[in-house]
Design a protein around this motif. Structure first.
Motif, PDB file in Angstrom:
ATOM      1  N   ASP A 128     -23.818 -16.214 -37.619  1.00 57.39           N
ATOM      2  CA  ASP A 128     -22.943 -15.204 -36.996  1.00 57.39           C
ATOM      3  C   ASP A 128     -21.592 -15.498 -37.444  1.00 57.39           C
ATOM      4  O   ASP A 128     -21.166 -16.462 -36.947  1.00 57.39           O
ATOM      5  CB  ASP A 128     -23.344 -15.389 -35.621  1.00 57.39           C
ATOM      6  N   GLU A 129     -21.120 -14.666 -38.201  1.00 53.51           N
ATOM      7  CA  GLU A 129     -19.755 -14.785 -38.887  1.00 53.51           C
ATOM      8  C   GLU A 129     -18.819 -14.344 -37.974  1.00 53.51           C
ATOM      9  O   GLU A 129     -18.777 -13.546 -37.011  1.00 53.51           O
ATOM     10  CB  GLU A 129     -19.516 -14.019 -40.196  1.00 53.51           C
ATOM     11  N   THR A 130     -17.549 -15.111 -38.146  1.00 46.01           N
ATOM     12  CA  THR A 130     -16.294 -14.960 -37.331  1.00 46.01           C
ATOM     13  C   THR A 130     -15.595 -13.701 -37.810  1.00 46.01           C
ATOM     14  O   THR A 130     -15.443 -13.601 -39.293  1.00 46.01           O
ATOM     15  CB  THR A 130     -15.410 -16.206 -37.079  1.00 46.01           C
ATOM     16  N   ILE A 131     -15.042 -12.852 -36.902  1.00 42.67           N
ATOM     17  CA  ILE A 131     -14.110 -11.843 -37.376  1.00 42.67           C
ATOM     18  C   ILE A 131     -12.588 -12.367 -37.100  1.00 42.67           C
ATOM     19  O   ILE A 131     -12.052 -12.620 -36.175  1.00 42.67           O
ATOM     20  CB  ILE A 131     -14.312 -10.602 -36.762  1.00 42.67           C
ATOM     21  N   VAL A 132     -11.692 -12.293 -38.253  1.00 41.29           N
ATOM     22  CA  VAL A 132     -10.455 -12.638 -38.269  1.00 41.29           C
ATOM     23  C   VAL A 132      -9.453 -11.511 -38.516  1.00 41.29           C
ATOM     24  O   VAL A 132      -9.632 -10.776 -39.638  1.00 41.29           O
ATOM     25  CB  VAL A 132     -10.195 -13.897 -39.197  1.00 41.29           C
ATOM     26  N   LEU A 133      -8.523 -11.347 -37.795  1.00 37.28           N
ATOM     27  CA  LEU A 133      -7.450 -10.148 -37.783  1.00 37.28           C
ATOM     28  C   LEU A 133      -6.158 -10.924 -38.424  1.00 37.28           C
ATOM     29  O   LEU A 133      -5.801 -11.922 -37.712  1.00 37.28           O
ATOM     30  CB  LEU A 133      -7.080  -9.736 -36.531  1.00 37.28           C
ATOM     31  N   GLN A 134      -5.931 -10.618 -39.607  1.00 37.01           N
ATOM     32  CA  GLN A 134      -4.625 -10.847 -40.281  1.00 37.01           C
ATOM     33  C   GLN A 134      -3.523 -10.042 -40.260  1.00 37.01           C
ATOM     34  O   GLN A 134      -3.652  -8.991 -40.732  1.00 37.01           O
ATOM     35  CB  GLN A 134      -5.035 -11.455 -41.557  1.00 37.01           C
ATOM     36  N   LEU A 135      -2.232 -10.645 -39.656  1.00 36.67           N
ATOM     37  CA  LEU A 135      -1.188  -9.630 -39.499  1.00 36.67           C
ATOM     38  C   LEU A 135      -0.004 -10.212 -40.277  1.00 36.67           C
ATOM     39  O   LEU A 135       0.098 -11.488 -40.084  1.00 36.67           O
ATOM     40  CB  LEU A 135      -0.729  -9.744 -38.164  1.00 36.67           C
ATOM     41  N   GLN A 136       0.790  -9.452 -41.020  1.00 33.57           N
ATOM     42  CA  GLN A 136       2.110  -9.807 -41.682  1.00 33.57           C
ATOM     43  C   GLN A 136       3.167  -9.123 -40.829  1.00 33.57           C
ATOM     44  O   GLN A 136       3.116  -7.865 -40.999  1.00 33.57           O
ATOM     45  CB  GLN A 136       1.837  -9.559 -43.284  1.00 33.57           C
ATOM     46  N   LEU A 137       4.149  -9.887 -40.330  1.00 33.03           N
ATOM     47  CA  LEU A 137       4.995  -9.044 -39.523  1.00 33.03           C
ATOM     48  C   LEU A 137       6.392  -9.372 -40.218  1.00 33.03           C
ATOM     49  O   LEU A 137       6.528 -10.286 -40.861  1.00 33.03           O
ATOM     50  CB  LEU A 137       5.031  -9.904 -38.113  1.00 33.03           C
ATOM     51  N   GLY A 144      14.961 -16.879 -32.424  1.00 33.58           N
ATOM     52  CA  GLY A 144      14.552 -15.791 -31.609  1.00 33.58           C
ATOM     53  C   GLY A 144      13.655 -14.926 -32.502  1.00 33.58           C
ATOM     54  O   GLY A 144      13.304 -13.847 -32.155  1.00 33.58           O
ATOM     55  N   GLN A 145      12.998 -15.712 -33.509  1.00 31.73           N
ATOM     56  CA  GLN A 145      12.006 -14.774 -34.334  1.00 31.73           C
ATOM     57  C   GLN A 145      10.542 -15.464 -34.440  1.00 31.73           C
ATOM     58  O   GLN A 145       9.762 -15.189 -35.130  1.00 31.73           O
ATOM     59  CB  GLN A 145      12.527 -14.569 -35.710  1.00 31.73           C
ATOM     60  N   ASN A 146      10.543 -16.459 -33.603  1.00 29.80           N
ATOM     61  CA  ASN A 146       9.299 -17.239 -33.609  1.00 29.80           C
ATOM     62  C   ASN A 146       8.361 -16.824 -32.416  1.00 29.80           C
ATOM     63  O   ASN A 146       8.670 -16.404 -31.442  1.00 29.80           O
ATOM     64  CB  ASN A 146       9.509 -18.722 -33.609  1.00 29.80           C
ATOM     65  N   THR A 162       3.113 -17.484 -35.160  1.00 31.64           N
ATOM     66  CA  THR A 162       3.569 -17.143 -36.329  1.00 31.64           C
ATOM     67  C   THR A 162       3.347 -18.183 -37.680  1.00 31.64           C
ATOM     68  O   THR A 162       4.204 -19.242 -36.853  1.00 31.64           O
ATOM     69  CB  THR A 162       4.959 -16.411 -36.263  1.00 31.64           C
ATOM     70  N   ALA A 163       3.045 -17.985 -38.597  1.00 32.65           N
ATOM     71  CA  ALA A 163       3.204 -19.229 -39.625  1.00 32.65           C
ATOM     72  C   ALA A 163       4.759 -19.254 -40.131  1.00 32.65           C
ATOM     73  O   ALA A 163       5.476 -18.059 -40.026  1.00 32.65           O
ATOM     74  CB  ALA A 163       2.085 -18.755 -40.857  1.00 32.65           C
ATOM     75  N   LYS A 164       5.023 -19.781 -41.152  1.00 33.09           N
ATOM     76  CA  LYS A 164       6.219 -19.969 -41.871  1.00 33.09           C
ATOM     77  C   LYS A 164       6.662 -18.556 -42.619  1.00 33.09           C
ATOM     78  O   LYS A 164       7.687 -18.255 -42.782  1.00 33.09           O
ATOM     79  CB  LYS A 164       6.195 -21.018 -42.937  1.00 33.09           C
ATOM     80  N   ASP A 165       5.599 -17.832 -42.935  1.00 32.88           N
ATOM     81  CA  ASP A 165       5.689 -16.618 -43.699  1.00 32.88           C
ATOM     82  C   ASP A 165       5.852 -15.175 -42.982  1.00 32.88           C
ATOM     83  O   ASP A 165       5.891 -14.357 -43.317  1.00 32.88           O
ATOM     84  CB  ASP A 165       4.898 -16.459 -45.013  1.00 32.88           C
ATOM     85  N   LYS A 205       7.038  -8.720 -28.871  1.00 37.04           N
ATOM     86  CA  LYS A 205       7.788  -8.787 -29.931  1.00 37.04           C
ATOM     87  C   LYS A 205       9.249  -9.200 -29.881  1.00 37.04           C
ATOM     88  O   LYS A 205      10.037  -8.586 -29.040  1.00 37.04           O
ATOM     89  CB  LYS A 205       7.730  -7.154 -30.384  1.00 37.04           C
ATOM     90  N   PRO A 206       9.830  -9.940 -30.594  1.00 38.75           N
ATOM     91  CA  PRO A 206      11.239 -10.574 -30.699  1.00 38.75           C
ATOM     92  C   PRO A 206      12.038  -9.070 -30.897  1.00 38.75           C
ATOM     93  O   PRO A 206      11.531  -8.393 -31.756  1.00 38.75           O
ATOM     94  CB  PRO A 206      11.184 -11.770 -31.864  1.00 38.75           C
ATOM     95  N   SER A 207      13.373  -9.381 -30.317  1.00 33.40           N
ATOM     96  CA  SER A 207      14.206  -8.289 -30.706  1.00 33.40           C
ATOM     97  C   SER A 207      15.160  -8.660 -31.731  1.00 33.40           C
ATOM     98  O   SER A 207      15.833  -7.632 -32.273  1.00 33.40           O
ATOM     99  CB  SER A 207      15.133  -8.027 -29.556  1.00 33.40           C
ATOM    100  N   GLU A 208      14.982  -9.664 -32.537  1.00 39.57           N
ATOM    101  CA  GLU A 208      15.742 -10.285 -33.569  1.00 39.57           C
ATOM    102  C   GLU A 208      15.021 -10.003 -34.919  1.00 39.57           C
ATOM    103  O   GLU A 208      15.794 -10.753 -35.870  1.00 39.57           O
ATOM    104  CB  GLU A 208      16.452 -11.799 -33.226  1.00 39.57           C
ATOM    105  N   GLY A 209      14.062  -9.395 -35.079  1.00 40.04           N
ATOM    106  CA  GLY A 209      13.088  -9.282 -36.369  1.00 40.04           C
ATOM    107  C   GLY A 209      14.027  -8.640 -37.359  1.00 40.04           C
ATOM    108  O   GLY A 209      14.493  -7.559 -37.083  1.00 40.04           O
TER     109      GLY A 209
END
Length: 270
Positions: free
Chosen positions: A43-52, A60-62, A177-180, A212-216
């Motif tokens: 039974d495979e896992t479903i992963v949602l990947q987002l780039q923000l 203020g952006q973490n 959030t990751a480094k990127d 959602k941070p306001s400094e992005g």
């Protein structure tokens, strides 16, 4: 029309030149991820990947918080409770957590003096009270690399241990959030079906939107907060880019358009 030598070489050998498929609405992606032929025998896992549009290196952006999936993650979570509060420890054990030592001092002594790390074997999360962190501070070198160090932002340092254990057992996942600026979140298993995966995915997206941070840089410049989105299965049997507008809770196209999944019972998803 001029074609590159590489293109002609592959064409002469009979290879198909594949182009990147266009993004699809989130409803279509979730439908297909449930119905495509399974690539693995489990039974495979479903992963949602987002780039923000965030740079976690800047203040203020973490983003780092936890969210409880309405239908669980499909995974059994092993929770270790380290606290000196007898009543909360007993209540946590009744919910399925483990608490092998009567006092927190005993647990720390076994780890530091006897170098016995078996207490952490298979553990997914450690929960303690704020007053107990003074005992766990010296275990940072052991817990840190394992990703087990309790953190108030993730709800693992709390006075209400019973609630924290209950949330963990229900399917609490970490949004970080990751480094990127990317975020990878488990939203469930293939066997759950469209309806449950949809509710889990919506819970994750709404929690990210609310935090959602306001400094992005994207937020400030008007470029938007959501940059790219993908959904995939563990073994890569199906993976597709998702239209960003359909994952933004503030957008009129949020979870609209595309195919609408039908669960195994034959009922259409809500």
């Amino acid at each position: 029309m001029l074609r590159s030598p590489v293109f002609g070489q592959f064409a002469r050998r009979g290879y198909k030149i594949l182009t990147k498929p266009p993004p699809v609405p989130i409803t279509t992606a979730l439908t297909r991820v449930c119905t495509e032929a399974p690539f693995a025998k489990f039974d495979e896992t479903i992963v949602l990947q987002l780039q923000l549009t965030l740079d976690p290196r800047k203040p203020g952006q973490n983003m780092k918080h936890s969210v409880v999936l309405p239908n669980g993650s499909g995974k059994t979570t092993k929770v270790l409770v380290l606290t000196s509060d007898e009543s909360q420890r007993s209540a946590a054990v009744s919910l399925g957590a483990i608490a092998p030592y009567d006092t927190l001092e005993d647990a720390v002594r076994v780890v530091t003096e006897e170098s016995d790390l078996s207490i952490f074997s298979g553990v997914d999360k450690i929960i303690c009270q704020p007053a107990d962190m003074r005992f766990l501070g010296g275990l940072g070198r052991i817990l840190g690399p394992r990703g087990l160090m309790p953190n108030p932002k993730l709800g693992t340092v709390t006075n209400d241990i019973v609630k924290a254990v209950s949330n963990s057992m229900k399917g609490e996942v970490v949004v970080k959030t990751a480094k990127d600026g990317g975020v990878d979140i488990v939203v469930g298993k293939v066997s759950m079906g469209y309806s449950k995966l949809k509710k889990n995915t919506q819970a994750v997206l709404q929690s990210i939107s609310a935090s959602k941070p306001s400094e992005g840089k994207g937020v400030k410049s008007g470029l938007g907060f959501w940059k790219k989105a993908y959904i995939s299965r563990t073994m890569g049997g199906y993976g597709r880019e998702v239209e960003v507008a359909t994952v933004d809770p503030a957008n009129a196209r949020y979870f609209r358009g595309g195919e609408e999944g039908v669960d195994k019972g034959g009922e259409e998803a809500a």
